[in-house]
Design a protein around this motif. Structure first.
Motif, PDB file in Angstrom:
ATOM      1  N   ASP A 146      91.483  81.300  85.051  1.00 41.70           N
ATOM      2  CA  ASP A 146      91.140  80.651  83.783  1.00 41.70           C
ATOM      3  C   ASP A 146      92.120  80.953  82.663  1.00 41.70           C
ATOM      4  O   ASP A 146      91.813  80.756  81.484  1.00 41.70           O
ATOM      5  CB  ASP A 146      89.718  81.037  83.358  1.00 41.70           C
ATOM      6  CG  ASP A 146      89.466  82.541  83.405  1.00 41.70           C
ATOM      7  OD1 ASP A 146      90.373  83.294  83.802  1.00 41.70           O
ATOM      8  OD2 ASP A 146      88.344  82.955  83.056  1.00 41.70           O
TER       9      ASP A 146
ATOM     10  N   HIS B 118      88.488  90.101  82.270  1.00 35.15           N
ATOM     11  CA  HIS B 118      89.534  90.614  83.154  1.00 35.15           C
ATOM     12  C   HIS B 118      90.089  91.934  82.612  1.00 35.15           C
ATOM     13  O   HIS B 118      90.572  91.991  81.468  1.00 35.15           O
ATOM     14  CB  HIS B 118      90.652  89.585  83.286  1.00 35.15           C
ATOM     15  CG  HIS B 118      90.178  88.220  83.686  1.00 35.15           C
ATOM     16  ND1 HIS B 118      89.461  87.985  84.842  1.00 35.15           N
ATOM     17  CD2 HIS B 118      90.300  87.013  83.062  1.00 35.15           C
ATOM     18  CE1 HIS B 118      89.175  86.698  84.930  1.00 35.15           C
ATOM     19  NE2 HIS B 118      89.663  86.081  83.860  1.00 35.15           N
TER      20      HIS B 118
ATOM     21  N   GLN C 126      98.604  90.649  87.065  1.00 30.38           N
ATOM     22  CA  GLN C 126      97.524  89.895  87.709  1.00 30.38           C
ATOM     23  C   GLN C 126      97.470  88.481  87.141  1.00 30.38           C
ATOM     24  O   GLN C 126      97.630  88.272  85.939  1.00 30.38           O
ATOM     25  CB  GLN C 126      96.167  90.556  87.439  1.00 30.38           C
ATOM     26  CG  GLN C 126      96.034  91.996  87.847  1.00 30.38           C
ATOM     27  CD  GLN C 126      94.681  92.548  87.419  1.00 30.38           C
ATOM     28  OE1 GLN C 126      93.643  92.203  87.978  1.00 30.38           O
ATOM     29  NE2 GLN C 126      94.685  93.400  86.412  1.00 30.38           N
ATOM     30  N   ARG C 127      97.190  87.528  88.030  1.00 27.51           N
ATOM     31  CA  ARG C 127      96.932  86.153  87.611  1.00 27.51           C
ATOM     32  C   ARG C 127      95.434  85.880  87.681  1.00 27.51           C
ATOM     33  O   ARG C 127      94.750  86.386  88.565  1.00 27.51           O
ATOM     34  CB  ARG C 127      97.683  85.159  88.495  1.00 27.51           C
ATOM     35  CG  ARG C 127      99.146  84.997  88.091  1.00 27.51           C
ATOM     36  CD  ARG C 127      99.794  83.812  88.791  1.00 27.51           C
ATOM     37  NE  ARG C 127     101.054  83.480  88.151  1.00 27.51           N
ATOM     38  CZ  ARG C 127     101.188  82.608  87.150  1.00 27.51           C
ATOM     39  NH1 ARG C 127     100.114  81.971  86.695  1.00 27.51           N
ATOM     40  NH2 ARG C 127     102.372  82.370  86.620  1.00 27.51           N
ATOM     41  N   PHE C 128      94.954  85.087  86.746  1.00 29.72           N
ATOM     42  CA  PHE C 128      93.535  84.760  86.681  1.00 29.72           C
ATOM     43  C   PHE C 128      93.359  83.240  86.726  1.00 29.72           C
ATOM     44  O   PHE C 128      94.219  82.494  86.238  1.00 29.72           O
ATOM     45  CB  PHE C 128      92.913  85.328  85.403  1.00 29.72           C
ATOM     46  CG  PHE C 128      93.211  86.792  85.188  1.00 29.72           C
ATOM     47  CD1 PHE C 128      92.790  87.732  86.104  1.00 29.72           C
ATOM     48  CD2 PHE C 128      93.936  87.222  84.079  1.00 29.72           C
ATOM     49  CE1 PHE C 128      93.068  89.084  85.930  1.00 29.72           C
ATOM     50  CE2 PHE C 128      94.214  88.563  83.883  1.00 29.72           C
ATOM     51  CZ  PHE C 128      93.782  89.496  84.805  1.00 29.72           C
TER      52      PHE C 128
ATOM     53  N   ARG D 271      90.063  87.821  77.979  1.00 30.25           N
ATOM     54  CA  ARG D 271      88.755  87.155  78.049  1.00 30.25           C
ATOM     55  C   ARG D 271      88.935  85.693  77.620  1.00 30.25           C
ATOM     56  O   ARG D 271      88.799  85.354  76.449  1.00 30.25           O
ATOM     57  CB  ARG D 271      87.765  87.895  77.152  1.00 30.25           C
ATOM     58  CG  ARG D 271      86.334  87.689  77.487  1.00 30.25           C
ATOM     59  CD  ARG D 271      85.419  88.769  76.969  1.00 30.25           C
ATOM     60  NE  ARG D 271      85.655  89.223  75.614  1.00 30.25           N
ATOM     61  CZ  ARG D 271      84.913  90.149  74.989  1.00 30.25           C
ATOM     62  NH1 ARG D 271      83.889  90.687  75.631  1.00 30.25           N
ATOM     63  NH2 ARG D 271      85.192  90.523  73.763  1.00 30.25           N
TER      64      ARG D 271
ATOM     65  N   TRP E 292      99.308  88.971  83.900  1.00 31.49           N
ATOM     66  CA  TRP E 292      98.966  89.885  82.826  1.00 31.49           C
ATOM     67  C   TRP E 292      98.995  91.328  83.308  1.00 31.49           C
ATOM     68  O   TRP E 292      98.553  91.647  84.413  1.00 31.49           O
ATOM     69  CB  TRP E 292      97.576  89.567  82.291  1.00 31.49           C
ATOM     70  CG  TRP E 292      97.469  88.213  81.686  1.00 31.49           C
ATOM     71  CD1 TRP E 292      97.299  87.020  82.351  1.00 31.49           C
ATOM     72  CD2 TRP E 292      97.524  87.876  80.300  1.00 31.49           C
ATOM     73  NE1 TRP E 292      97.246  85.973  81.469  1.00 31.49           N
ATOM     74  CE2 TRP E 292      97.383  86.471  80.197  1.00 31.49           C
ATOM     75  CE3 TRP E 292      97.675  88.628  79.138  1.00 31.49           C
ATOM     76  CZ2 TRP E 292      97.392  85.798  78.979  1.00 31.49           C
ATOM     77  CZ3 TRP E 292      97.675  87.971  77.914  1.00 31.49           C
ATOM     78  CH2 TRP E 292      97.538  86.572  77.841  1.00 31.49           C
TER      79      TRP E 292
ATOM     80  N   GLY F 190      85.598  84.517  81.828  1.00 33.91           N
ATOM     81  CA  GLY F 190      85.996  85.669  82.630  1.00 33.91           C
ATOM     82  C   GLY F 190      86.243  86.889  81.763  1.00 33.91           C
ATOM     83  O   GLY F 190      86.630  86.777  80.596  1.00 33.91           O
TER      84      GLY F 190
END
Length: 281
Positions: free
Chosen positions: A56, A45, A52-54, A121, A61, A43
């Motif tokens: 992966d 981002h 924000q949550r991701f 990333r 963040w 990803g």
């Protein structure tokens, strides 16, 4: 096909020149195949002031005047500089084209600044793109494509703005000079950027093969420091793809306009299997 497969109609020679080229090819392949290399990225981002949550990466963040911050939830942990981190952690303000790497299990979480933007990333070794990697097709090596040129320094390094593989993103590189050379009697030149080591040079270019047999956006040459008289060798057999040739999750720079060569450089790496397959879909 294996990682050693190349597109050629004749077997390779086994001289010192070819052995050196094969060593270079293997080093490039190994860097891409690394468990945390570019093929492991899952990803890209882009951070802003809103946490924000991701899917992966752990934590929420965000970025602001104080730099990148992650808020780790209960049971979440990162390893930063060898030490476990829980709760809130600040990575601070990152300089352009720098980054830090945090570990999360067998994954690496890259935190970096590209084109003035803070990004996260994640890199997961089990990413299918990495697991399916089988090397890069290339032209057969030929000493004829090892061209002698002359480095002509500018009076002062020139800040040069270039585009990026990501639409809307821009990079600025210092250009210390240009390299003048000839191929087939045609005078040519390429603007050079500073390389990784002291005095090293980096050249980004396209040519008449770009988008036909080689990756359309760019290829690169890494050159050692020129000799005292400015002499430098451009070995186009080692013209390599940047990460954006393999994945859309890279922010690679594009060549400056003057580095679009009008000739066909039928040497170096060709369109990756991964990119060719993606374009066929």
């Amino acid at each position: 096909m294996t990682a050693e497969t190349t597109d050629r109609t004749a077997p390779e020679a086994d001289d010192e020149f070819t052995r050196g080229w094969r060593d270079w090819r293997e080093q490039h392949r190994a860097a891409l195949a690394d468990p945390h290399g570019f093929l492991a990225i899952t990803g890209l981002h882009w951070l802003d002031g809103e946490p924000q949550r991701f899917p992966d990466a752990p934590g929420a963040w965000s970025t602001g005047p104080g730099g990148v911050t992650v808020d780790l939830g209960e049971g979440e942990e990162l390893i930063v500089d060898g030490a476990p981190v829980r709760g809130r952690h600040s990575f601070g303000v990152l300089a352009e084209r720098t980054g830090v790497t945090a570990l999360w299990g067998d994954a690496a979480i890259e935190v970096a600044k590209r084109g003035g933007h803070d990004i996260v990333r994640p890199r997961h070794p089990e990413n299918p793109l990495r697991l399916a990697f089988r090397g890069t097709p290339d032209y057969p090596p030929s000493p004829a494509w090892a061209v002698t040129g002359r480095f002509v320094p500018f009076d002062e390094p020139r800040p040069t703005k270039v585009g990026a593989a990501v639409e809307g993103l821009e990079h600025v590189y210092d250009a210390p000079g240009r390299i003048e050379f000839e191929i087939g009697g045609t005078p040519l030149s390429l603007t050079a950027f500073n390389g990784h080591g002291p005095g090293d040079l980096l050249v980004l270019f396209t040519d008449a093969t770009s988008g036909v047999t080689t990756y359309a956006a760019n290829r690169s040459l890494h050159l050692p420091p020129p000799a005292a008289d400015g002499t430098v060798t451009l070995d186009f057999n080692r013209a390599s793809n940047l990460p954006c040739a393999y994945t859309d999750l890279a922010t690679c720079p594009l060549p400056p306009a003057e580095n679009r060569l009008p000739i066909a450089v039928e040497a170096g790496q060709r369109i990756p299997y991964e990119r060719a397959a993606a374009e066929e879909r």
